[in-house]
Scaffold this motif. Sequence first.
Motif, PDB file in Angstrom:
ATOM      1  N   ALA A  66     -13.813 -93.442 199.131  1.00 45.12           N
ATOM      2  CA  ALA A  66     -15.268 -93.612 199.087  1.00 45.12           C
ATOM      3  C   ALA A  66     -15.801 -93.599 200.516  1.00 45.12           C
ATOM      4  O   ALA A  66     -15.160 -94.124 201.423  1.00 45.12           O
ATOM      5  CB  ALA A  66     -15.619 -94.932 198.395  1.00 45.12           C
ATOM      6  N   LEU A  67     -16.957 -92.991 200.707  1.00 43.92           N
ATOM      7  CA  LEU A  67     -17.549 -92.851 202.041  1.00 43.92           C
ATOM      8  C   LEU A  67     -18.784 -93.733 202.163  1.00 43.92           C
ATOM      9  O   LEU A  67     -19.642 -93.738 201.271  1.00 43.92           O
ATOM     10  CB  LEU A  67     -17.925 -91.386 202.283  1.00 43.92           C
ATOM     11  N   GLU A  68     -18.853 -94.448 203.281  1.00 39.53           N
ATOM     12  CA  GLU A  68     -19.920 -95.447 203.460  1.00 39.53           C
ATOM     13  C   GLU A  68     -21.011 -94.968 204.419  1.00 39.53           C
ATOM     14  O   GLU A  68     -20.711 -94.454 205.506  1.00 39.53           O
ATOM     15  CB  GLU A  68     -19.303 -96.754 204.000  1.00 39.53           C
ATOM     16  N   ASN A  69     -22.249 -95.186 204.033  1.00 38.14           N
ATOM     17  CA  ASN A  69     -23.390 -94.976 204.937  1.00 38.14           C
ATOM     18  C   ASN A  69     -23.398 -96.077 205.995  1.00 38.14           C
ATOM     19  O   ASN A  69     -23.118 -97.234 205.694  1.00 38.14           O
ATOM     20  CB  ASN A  69     -24.705 -95.013 204.148  1.00 38.14           C
ATOM     21  N   ILE A  70     -23.683 -95.703 207.248  1.00 40.62           N
ATOM     22  CA  ILE A  70     -23.629 -96.703 208.328  1.00 40.62           C
ATOM     23  C   ILE A  70     -25.041 -97.101 208.782  1.00 40.62           C
ATOM     24  O   ILE A  70     -26.013 -96.418 208.493  1.00 40.62           O
ATOM     25  CB  ILE A  70     -22.838 -96.194 209.554  1.00 40.62           C
ATOM     26  N   ALA A  71     -25.076 -98.203 209.534  1.00 40.37           N
ATOM     27  CA  ALA A  71     -26.325 -98.607 210.192  1.00 40.37           C
ATOM     28  C   ALA A  71     -26.248 -98.188 211.652  1.00 40.37           C
ATOM     29  O   ALA A  71     -25.181 -98.293 212.265  1.00 40.37           O
ATOM     30  CB  ALA A  71     -26.491-100.123 210.113  1.00 40.37           C
ATOM     31  N   SER A  72     -27.340 -97.707 212.191  1.00 38.34           N
ATOM     32  CA  SER A  72     -27.334 -97.371 213.618  1.00 38.34           C
ATOM     33  C   SER A  72     -28.719 -97.518 214.216  1.00 38.34           C
ATOM     34  O   SER A  72     -29.723 -97.222 213.573  1.00 38.34           O
ATOM     35  CB  SER A  72     -26.851 -95.930 213.812  1.00 38.34           C
ATOM     36  N   PHE A  73     -28.750 -97.956 215.475  1.00 40.16           N
ATOM     37  CA  PHE A  73     -30.033 -98.035 216.185  1.00 40.16           C
ATOM     38  C   PHE A  73     -30.489 -96.657 216.653  1.00 40.16           C
ATOM     39  O   PHE A  73     -31.640 -96.489 217.034  1.00 40.16           O
ATOM     40  CB  PHE A  73     -29.902 -98.904 217.444  1.00 40.16           C
ATOM     41  N   VAL A  74     -29.549 -95.720 216.740  1.00 45.62           N
ATOM     42  CA  VAL A  74     -29.901 -94.424 217.336  1.00 45.62           C
ATOM     43  C   VAL A  74     -29.787 -93.292 216.315  1.00 45.62           C
ATOM     44  O   VAL A  74     -29.060 -93.394 215.334  1.00 45.62           O
ATOM     45  CB  VAL A  74     -29.008 -94.087 218.568  1.00 45.62           C
ATOM     46  N   ARG A  75     -30.520 -92.247 216.604  1.00 44.22           N
ATOM     47  CA  ARG A  75     -30.504 -91.027 215.815  1.00 44.22           C
ATOM     48  C   ARG A  75     -30.320 -89.850 216.741  1.00 44.22           C
ATOM     49  O   ARG A  75     -30.786 -89.893 217.886  1.00 44.22           O
ATOM     50  CB  ARG A  75     -31.850 -90.846 215.126  1.00 44.22           C
ATOM     51  N   TRP A  76     -29.744 -88.797 216.226  1.00 48.24           N
ATOM     52  CA  TRP A  76     -29.578 -87.589 217.040  1.00 48.24           C
ATOM     53  C   TRP A  76     -30.889 -86.808 217.070  1.00 48.24           C
ATOM     54  O   TRP A  76     -31.601 -86.732 216.059  1.00 48.24           O
ATOM     55  CB  TRP A  76     -28.471 -86.709 216.451  1.00 48.24           C
ATOM     56  N   LEU A 118     -25.809-101.602 201.187  1.00 50.20           N
ATOM     57  CA  LEU A 118     -27.241-101.885 201.026  1.00 50.20           C
ATOM     58  C   LEU A 118     -27.845-102.444 202.305  1.00 50.20           C
ATOM     59  O   LEU A 118     -29.009-102.180 202.622  1.00 50.20           O
ATOM     60  CB  LEU A 118     -27.451-102.860 199.863  1.00 50.20           C
ATOM     61  N   SER A 119     -27.060-103.194 203.045  1.00 53.32           N
ATOM     62  CA  SER A 119     -27.582-103.768 204.293  1.00 53.32           C
ATOM     63  C   SER A 119     -27.735-102.688 205.359  1.00 53.32           C
ATOM     64  O   SER A 119     -28.682-102.728 206.157  1.00 53.32           O
ATOM     65  CB  SER A 119     -26.658-104.881 204.784  1.00 53.32           C
ATOM     66  N   ASN A 120     -26.816-101.731 205.391  1.00 52.59           N
ATOM     67  CA  ASN A 120     -26.961-100.620 206.343  1.00 52.59           C
ATOM     68  C   ASN A 120     -28.187 -99.779 205.997  1.00 52.59           C
ATOM     69  O   ASN A 120     -28.939 -99.368 206.882  1.00 52.59           O
ATOM     70  CB  ASN A 120     -25.707 -99.730 206.322  1.00 52.59           C
ATOM     71  N   LEU A 121     -28.345 -99.526 204.711  1.00 48.63           N
ATOM     72  CA  LEU A 121     -29.518 -98.750 204.265  1.00 48.63           C
ATOM     73  C   LEU A 121     -30.795 -99.476 204.684  1.00 48.63           C
ATOM     74  O   LEU A 121     -31.715 -98.871 205.240  1.00 48.63           O
ATOM     75  CB  LEU A 121     -29.453 -98.579 202.749  1.00 48.63           C
TER      76      LEU A 121
END
Lengths: 263, 144
Positions: free
Chosen positions: A132-142, A168-171
Amino acid sequence: MKLGIGWRHALAHFIDHAPQIDFVELLAEDIDVDRPLPLPLRRLLDRGVKTVVHSVSVSLGSADGADLDAARHLARVAEKVSAALVSEHLSFSRAGGMESGHLLPMPRNGASVTLLAQNVARVKKIVKRPLALENIASFVRWPNDELDEPQFVEQVLHETGCGLLLDLSNLYANAVNFSADPLGVLTAFPTGRVAYCHIAGGVQHGGLYHDTHAHPLQRGPLELLRELASRGIRPPILLERDDQFPRAPQMNAELSAIAQAAR
Amino acid sequence: MSRDLAAAQEALLAAVIRGAPPPEGFDPERVRALADSLAAKRVRTAKRLWPALARCLEDRFESELRRIVMAHPLAKERAALLDGMRLAEAFEADLSSDAALELARVRLRYRVTAEGLKRRPFAVTLSARHVGVAVLGKAIIRAR
């Protein structure tokens, strides 16, 4: 609804005495496959508590290729605990021989989808279990993002055939930090492919939402869980806590809040 | 494309772990916030593993360790233990007896390699300050 928790040494005693826990998630990097499993963990497995194995170091999104040694380790841990499922992140953490120790985002475009499909295919051959692949949280975007997050995740899942570990928290963190509506983002996510969910505590600090896994669970991610349940989507849900571990009553209160929101 | 992406990933990673200038097109404030949060996480993790050192250095623990983590990429094995070890060694002459014992125990159990800290199968120490033995990662050590 199945309720799980991330197994950590500091939580071993609590988990051992928490009958509401249906499954635990082990961090592959915490397990030395050449040594016996920690006793509290062995007791859980003997009791029939199910396990999934989660990894943070395969770096599926590295342009240099995923870390296949880390994938082999993940496979050995999964074998050792008879895990039905393993999971990793849609991110990279290694480049040019350096490790970040943190999950960094990829550019959301077709080239990244292709790269992930190649790297995931190699890793799947090694782990030989559903991934299963997880969506991450990040402050930055490309700057060269061409897809929004739900579109990117959907395309990667389509190309790799993997399930989604929906954090859900990363989203929530990404939505808040990039001024989007969390419920709107959830609606666009490919929730039909969810294998299981993560939820964790965080804190608002310096104008940003930090997904720390070290603070109490916030209302925002719980609302997303409630929204999922209201649509009849009730995947297994797992609480992650990595630091500043609270006492048992607060842990129990958070697990109860999750169970209630997922009802 | 893959080569371009590899270079771009390396540039972003250098910005967040070493404080290098952010790659073009990235929000510099967000990159700085990310770098700060990663450094803080490394400091927090090391602090848990080095309680006596943290007590000994008090406020300097955090500020000095931040300097060290920005100068050294994260090791692959036992990174937080190695981060704390570098800090302890930088202050070795001034360590309290507890912090010196903490450092001696880590040195007894592990050796430094290019990958990070690796467990010693067997080791003994007999110095002016400590005496100890380690077998397969378990160590008994005390001050003399």
